[in-house]
Design an enzyme around this catalytic site. Structure first.
Site, PDB file in Angstrom:
ATOM      1  N   PRO A 242      -1.471 -10.619   5.373  1.00 56.39           N
ATOM      2  CA  PRO A 242      -2.950 -10.663   5.243  1.00 56.39           C
ATOM      3  C   PRO A 242      -3.620  -9.392   4.700  1.00 56.39           C
ATOM      4  O   PRO A 242      -3.149  -8.318   4.991  1.00 56.39           O
ATOM      5  CB  PRO A 242      -3.526 -10.657   6.859  1.00 56.39           C
ATOM      6  CG  PRO A 242      -2.106 -11.511   7.369  1.00 56.39           C
ATOM      7  CD  PRO A 242      -0.947 -10.893   6.708  1.00 56.39           C
ATOM      8  N   GLU A 243      -4.685  -9.514   4.101  1.00 54.87           N
ATOM      9  CA  GLU A 243      -5.208  -8.268   3.561  1.00 54.87           C
ATOM     10  C   GLU A 243      -6.465  -7.999   4.128  1.00 54.87           C
ATOM     11  O   GLU A 243      -6.798  -8.644   5.374  1.00 54.87           O
ATOM     12  CB  GLU A 243      -5.718  -8.862   1.917  1.00 54.87           C
ATOM     13  CG  GLU A 243      -4.327  -9.319   1.194  1.00 54.87           C
ATOM     14  CD  GLU A 243      -4.575  -8.968  -0.241  1.00 54.87           C
ATOM     15  OE1 GLU A 243      -5.589  -8.080  -0.621  1.00 54.87           O
ATOM     16  OE2 GLU A 243      -3.825  -9.644  -0.923  1.00 54.87           O
TER      17      GLU A 243
ATOM     18  N   LYS B 103      -5.164  -2.823   7.775  1.00 57.52           N
ATOM     19  CA  LYS B 103      -4.363  -3.915   8.088  1.00 57.52           C
ATOM     20  C   LYS B 103      -3.943  -4.041   9.588  1.00 57.52           C
ATOM     21  O   LYS B 103      -3.233  -4.950   9.913  1.00 57.52           O
ATOM     22  CB  LYS B 103      -3.118  -4.251   7.261  1.00 57.52           C
ATOM     23  CG  LYS B 103      -3.634  -4.501   5.694  1.00 57.52           C
ATOM     24  CD  LYS B 103      -2.495  -4.937   4.862  1.00 57.52           C
ATOM     25  CE  LYS B 103      -2.826  -5.105   3.340  1.00 57.52           C
ATOM     26  NZ  LYS B 103      -1.756  -5.543   2.373  1.00 57.52           N
TER      27      LYS B 103
ATOM     28  N   ARG C 100       6.940  -5.982  -4.702  1.00 53.95           N
ATOM     29  CA  ARG C 100       6.020  -7.324  -4.293  1.00 53.95           C
ATOM     30  C   ARG C 100       6.257  -7.947  -5.911  1.00 53.95           C
ATOM     31  O   ARG C 100       6.928  -7.648  -6.830  1.00 53.95           O
ATOM     32  CB  ARG C 100       4.666  -6.834  -4.257  1.00 53.95           C
ATOM     33  CG  ARG C 100       4.354  -5.604  -3.220  1.00 53.95           C
ATOM     34  CD  ARG C 100       4.455  -6.443  -1.816  1.00 53.95           C
ATOM     35  NE  ARG C 100       4.318  -5.352  -0.826  1.00 53.95           N
ATOM     36  CZ  ARG C 100       2.632  -5.091  -0.586  1.00 53.95           C
ATOM     37  NH1 ARG C 100       1.938  -5.743  -0.927  1.00 53.95           N
ATOM     38  NH2 ARG C 100       2.513  -4.201   0.375  1.00 53.95           N
TER      39      ARG C 100
END
Length: 285
Positions: free
Chosen positions: A2-3, A51, A253
């Site tokens: 989640p950002e 986060k 990523r």
């Protein structure tokens, strides 16, 4: 993972459900805190930090959690506590007389003194969603290593907190910057614009109540320029959007981009055809 906007919405949901209310019980299902009992303490506030989630209760205690990839916090009527608590993935239950907060599949959960929260979040850079966000410090952090790609520098939470792959890919596209560009190849003005754009998009998503790039209410699953749109035509030029790995393990990523709008394919892109994600999207020609 989640950002920043998703963590902000989670914190808001927990705060609205529990702030000011007395906890009647707690169940923290991690070995280090399995015997901890927060009953009798009142929730003061729940706030995001990048986060991370900081659930502050009376007595200088903070329940610190991180959602990682699969985690979530939900607030339910307290009558559902026993049924929800039977799930093997539940890591935390905090309940009042009317509500129960359920932490499921949390990537991190611990208790710290509120006065010592720096032990768990002190390493983070300026939070893009913090009202006191420091753009000068964030810029200085991101440009401190000119040899890194701009993507790696922005995803490093020690530089600036809250940006994930969505809120890195989308601002880079909007500004026409190739994700594999080295920080030293950009001007400080360009980097500053990138951070400002990321912050604007994060705030927009918080206000909309969902992750959104355009802010349009009639857009659902395709509310993005490039993120998640591999194999589909660019909304600006029609070129097929591509995805390629960036960075090194364990921080590697994948990043989405338009080769035409953003100055060419990634150096890690092998050029083979790429199919769209999901079965409901048609592949571009």
């Amino acid at each position: 993972m989640p950002e920043g906007d998703a963590v902000w919405r989670t914190a808001r949901r927990l705060h609205q459900g529990l702030a000011g209310r007395l906890l009647e019980g707690s169940d923290l299902r991690v070995p280090a805190h399995a015997t901890a009992d927060l009953a009798g303490r009142r929730t003061l506030e729940v706030v995001p930090r990048g986060k991370h989630l900081l659930h502050r209760v009376e007595g200088d205690v903070t329940v610190h959690s991180h959602l990682r990839m699969e985690g979530s916090w939900r607030v339910h009527p307290v009558a559902r506590r026993h049924a929800l608590g039977r799930r093997h993935t539940v890591r935390a239950l905090l309940w009042t007389g009317t509500r129960v907060a359920v932490g499921d599949s949390l990537g991190m959960l611990d208790l710290v003194r509120t006065s010592e929260e720096h032990r768990v979040v002190g390493h983070l850079g300026p939070d893009l969603l913090d009202p006191g966000y420091d753009p000068v410090l964030a810029l200085a952090n991101v440009v401190s290593d000119l040899t890194r790609t701009i993507t790696e520098a922005c995803l490093d939470q020690r530089n600036v907190a809250g940006m994930g792959t969505i809120f890195t890919a989308e601002p880079l596209f909007l500004l026409g910057i190739n994700p594999w560009t080295r920080v030293g190849e950009l001007t400080e003005e360009q980097v500053g614009d990138l951070l400002t754009t990321a912050r604007r998009l994060l705030v927009l998503s918080c206000r909309a109540g969902r992750t959104t790039i355009t802010g349009r209410g009639d857009v659902n699953e395709d509310d993005a320029w490039v993120h998640g749109r591999v194999g589909l035509p660019c909304k600006r030029c029609g070129t097929t959007v591509r995805v390629a790995p960036i960075g090194v393990q364990p921080q590697q990523r994948v990043m989405f981009s338009c080769p035409t709008c953003q100055g060419g394919r990634a150096p890690t892109d092998d050029g083979r055809p790429q199919s769209p994600l999901g079965h409901r999207r048609e592949r571009s020609s």
